[in-house]
Motif scaffolding. Structure first.
Motif, PDB file in Angstrom:
ATOM      1  N   MET A   3       0.818  -1.213   0.000  1.00  0.00           N
ATOM      2  CA  MET A   3       0.000   0.000   0.000  1.00  0.00           C
ATOM      3  C   MET A   3       0.846   1.254   0.000  1.00  0.00           C
ATOM      4  SD  MET A   3      -2.918  -1.190   2.702  1.00  0.00           S
ATOM      5  CE  MET A   3      -3.611   0.441   2.702  1.00  0.00           C
ATOM      6  N   ASP A   4       2.073   1.154   0.485  1.00  0.00           N
ATOM      7  CA  ASP A   4       2.933   2.329   0.551  1.00  0.00           C
ATOM      8  C   ASP A   4       3.769   2.519  -0.701  1.00  0.00           C
ATOM      9  OD1 ASP A   4       1.989   2.877   3.032  1.00  0.00           O
ATOM     10  OD2 ASP A   4       3.550   1.730   4.074  1.00  0.00           O
ATOM     11  N   PRO A  23       1.802  13.501   5.383  1.00  0.00           N
ATOM     12  CA  PRO A  23       0.621  14.104   6.040  1.00  0.00           C
ATOM     13  C   PRO A  23      -0.517  14.413   5.074  1.00  0.00           C
ATOM     14  CG  PRO A  23       2.644  15.158   6.775  1.00  0.00           C
ATOM     15  CD  PRO A  23       3.017  14.295   5.633  1.00  0.00           C
ATOM     16  N   VAL A  24      -0.149  14.823   3.866  1.00  0.00           N
ATOM     17  CA  VAL A  24      -1.196  15.105   2.885  1.00  0.00           C
ATOM     18  C   VAL A  24      -1.983  13.841   2.564  1.00  0.00           C
ATOM     19  CG1 VAL A  24      -1.615  15.791   0.499  1.00  0.00           C
ATOM     20  CG2 VAL A  24      -0.031  17.105   1.903  1.00  0.00           C
ATOM     21  N   LYS A  25      -1.284  12.712   2.434  1.00  0.00           N
ATOM     22  CA  LYS A  25      -1.980  11.453   2.164  1.00  0.00           C
ATOM     23  C   LYS A  25      -2.863  11.051   3.340  1.00  0.00           C
ATOM     24  CE  LYS A  25       1.079   9.307  -1.228  1.00  0.00           C
ATOM     25  NZ  LYS A  25       1.862   8.118  -1.574  1.00  0.00           N
ATOM     26  N   ILE A  26      -2.373  11.256   4.546  1.00  0.00           N
ATOM     27  CA  ILE A  26      -3.177  10.912   5.723  1.00  0.00           C
ATOM     28  C   ILE A  26      -4.456  11.752   5.754  1.00  0.00           C
ATOM     29  CG2 ILE A  26      -3.218  10.949   8.242  1.00  0.00           C
ATOM     30  CD1 ILE A  26      -0.219  10.333   8.182  1.00  0.00           C
ATOM     31  N   VAL A  27      -4.304  13.050   5.513  1.00  0.00           N
ATOM     32  CA  VAL A  27      -5.482  13.929   5.497  1.00  0.00           C
ATOM     33  C   VAL A  27      -6.436  13.523   4.375  1.00  0.00           C
ATOM     34  CG1 VAL A  27      -6.253  16.299   5.155  1.00  0.00           C
ATOM     35  CG2 VAL A  27      -4.246  15.837   6.563  1.00  0.00           C
ATOM     36  N   ALA A  28      -5.873  13.177   3.212  1.00  0.00           N
ATOM     37  CA  ALA A  28      -6.723  12.761   2.092  1.00  0.00           C
ATOM     38  C   ALA A  28      -7.493  11.492   2.431  1.00  0.00           C
ATOM     39  CB  ALA A  28      -5.867  12.552   0.838  1.00  0.00           C
ATOM     40  N   VAL A  29      -6.824  10.535   3.078  1.00  0.00           N
ATOM     41  CA  VAL A  29      -7.516   9.303   3.472  1.00  0.00           C
ATOM     42  C   VAL A  29      -8.632   9.609   4.463  1.00  0.00           C
ATOM     43  CG1 VAL A  29      -7.242   7.121   4.699  1.00  0.00           C
ATOM     44  CG2 VAL A  29      -5.593   7.783   2.971  1.00  0.00           C
ATOM     45  N   LEU A  30      -8.349  10.468   5.440  1.00  0.00           N
ATOM     46  CA  LEU A  30      -9.372  10.816   6.427  1.00  0.00           C
ATOM     47  C   LEU A  30     -10.554  11.542   5.791  1.00  0.00           C
ATOM     48  CD1 LEU A  30      -7.140  11.980   9.416  1.00  0.00           C
ATOM     49  CD2 LEU A  30      -8.299   9.788   9.117  1.00  0.00           C
ATOM     50  N   TRP A 261      -8.579   7.156  -2.451  1.00  0.00           N
ATOM     51  CA  TRP A 261      -9.808   6.420  -2.784  1.00  0.00           C
ATOM     52  C   TRP A 261      -9.571   4.908  -2.742  1.00  0.00           C
ATOM     53  CZ3 TRP A 261     -14.779   7.768  -3.256  1.00  0.00           C
ATOM     54  CH2 TRP A 261     -15.642   6.875  -3.860  1.00  0.00           C
ATOM     55  N   GLY A 262      -8.452   4.463  -3.285  1.00  0.00           N
ATOM     56  CA  GLY A 262      -8.143   3.035  -3.227  1.00  0.00           C
ATOM     57  C   GLY A 262      -7.918   2.556  -1.806  1.00  0.00           C
ATOM     58  N   VAL A 263      -7.185   3.342  -1.029  1.00  0.00           N
ATOM     59  CA  VAL A 263      -6.941   2.958   0.369  1.00  0.00           C
ATOM     60  C   VAL A 263      -8.250   2.930   1.147  1.00  0.00           C
ATOM     61  CG1 VAL A 263      -5.807   3.692   2.495  1.00  0.00           C
ATOM     62  CG2 VAL A 263      -4.564   3.765   0.339  1.00  0.00           C
ATOM     63  N   ALA A 264      -9.129   3.908   0.888  1.00  0.00           N
ATOM     64  CA  ALA A 264     -10.422   3.912   1.571  1.00  0.00           C
ATOM     65  C   ALA A 264     -11.239   2.677   1.204  1.00  0.00           C
ATOM     66  CB  ALA A 264     -11.196   5.187   1.209  1.00  0.00           C
TER      67      ALA A 264
END
Length: 361
Positions: A3-4, A23-30, A261-264
């Motif tokens: 995933m990374d 951090p941007v990816k974390i915020v996007a996932v949230l 979107w994929g991670v979600a």
């Protein structure tokens, strides 16, 4: 799949971009995760509604209703627009037409045809021959000379009215006037129009040479200067800004949103599997254990008690009957009745049920 795992960075990305990206990816996932959860719930609700509500409603309610309505409308339309006209045509117009045709055919064959033959033979043919003889005589001795005289008079009148006056007008009026006008036009052209035309041409050449050409060159220079020193730098700046915005803002944001979107989706799938496993552990597995190890033995015990009690009651009833009547009990007729598809009496005790083998687990 890792995933990374990220696509290889461009040559211009540095450590700062790599540090900011996490951090941007974390915020996007949230941000994207609730949207993906709501989307999955809506999809599941839509499928369930279609499978258990809309589909059966259409198949068992709407489709028969529409078929019945279509049949009713078809019948009504035929009753109003088809069957009356078919009946009128078949049982009224066709017989009436056939009768009229038969009457007309008989009238023609029996009345009109003989009368026409008699009238043509004895009246019309002699009358036509007489009229033809009279016409030939009148044409030869009266109409032909009269036509010749009328033709000569018409020719004289036509020439007098439409030919000779116009010929005289052309010869003695129009031709001299035309020659005078031509001479006057030639003089005007030679002594007026030619000098004026030369002056206008000279004026146009002077205006072009000393006014339009300098003004045009000035406008061209102004346009070239505006393009070279204003429009081109501004366009290059806007293009550079758009390229930078696309490269360093829109593209990374789009990639991050796609990745989020994929991670979600994976997180939602994992949550769903976890909920299924938890529901099985908390509800399904205990219920199956209770059913297998508690309810099934209790049911077997209750069945055995019921069978034993029923046998004891039968024995007591038989003993009382023997004590009262002194005869062996006779099984009543209804008890000797056979059940449908069975070889035992209706009151006979059923055989022991075969328990299903217990699953090891």
């Amino acid at each position: 799949m890792d995933m990374d795992k990220r696509p290889p960075a461009d040559g211009g990305d540095g450590c700062l971009v790599g540090v900011i990206r996490i951090p941007v990816k974390i915020v996007a996932v949230l941000v994207v995760l609730p949207v993906r959860v709501v989307w999955e719930l809506l999809v599941a609700a839509g499928r369930a509604a279609y499978r258990h509500v809309l589909g059966p409603l259409y198949v068992h309610v709407l489709q028969p209703l529409l078929r019945a309505l279509g049949w009713l409308l078809t019948t009504l339309l035929k009753l109003v627009f088809v069957w009356p006209w078919v009946g009128l045509w078949r049982y009224v117009l066709v017989p009436v037409g056939q009768g009229l045709a038969w009457v007309c055919r008989g009238l023609y064959e029996q009345v009109l045809a003989p009368a026409g033959r008699i009238l043509g033979t004895y009246v019309l043919y002699p009358l036509g021959a007489a009229l033809a003889w009279i016409g030939r005589g009148g044409m030869r001795y009266l109409l032909a000379p009269l036509a010749k005289g009328v033709t000569w008079i018409g020719w004289v009148l036509g020439m007098s009215l439409f030919v000779w006056p116009w010929v005289a007008l052309w010869r003695y009026v129009l031709a001299p006037v035309g020659r005078g006008i031509a001479w006057l036009a030639a003089a005007v052209y030679r002594y007026v129009l030619t000098p004026v035309g030369h002056g206008l041409v000279w004026l146009a050449v002077a205006v072009f040479r000393y006014l339009l050409r300098p003004v045009g060159l000035g406008l061209v220079w102004l346009v070239v200067a505006a393009y070279r020193y204003l429009l081109r730098p501004v366009g290059l700046g806007v293009a550079w800004l758009a390229a930078g915005l696309y490269r360093y803002v829109l593209t990374p944001v789009g990639q991050v949103l796609v990745w989020a979107w994929g991670v979600a989706g994976r997180i939602v799938a994992a949550l769903w599997r976890g909920l299924k496993w938890i529901s099985w552990v908390l509800v399904g597995w205990p219920a199956s254990r209770v059913y297998r190890h508690v309810l099934t033995p209790v049911g077997h015990a209750v069945r055995e008690v019921w069978r034993t009690g029923r046998a004891a009651v039968r024995e007591a009833r038989a003993t009382v009957r023997r004590a009262l009547f002194g005869t062996p009990p006779v099984e009543p007729a209804r008890s000797r009745a056979r059940t449908l598809g069975s070889t035992t009496a209706a009151d006979a005790a059923p055989a022991d049920e075969i328990s299903l083998p217990r699953r090891q687990g």
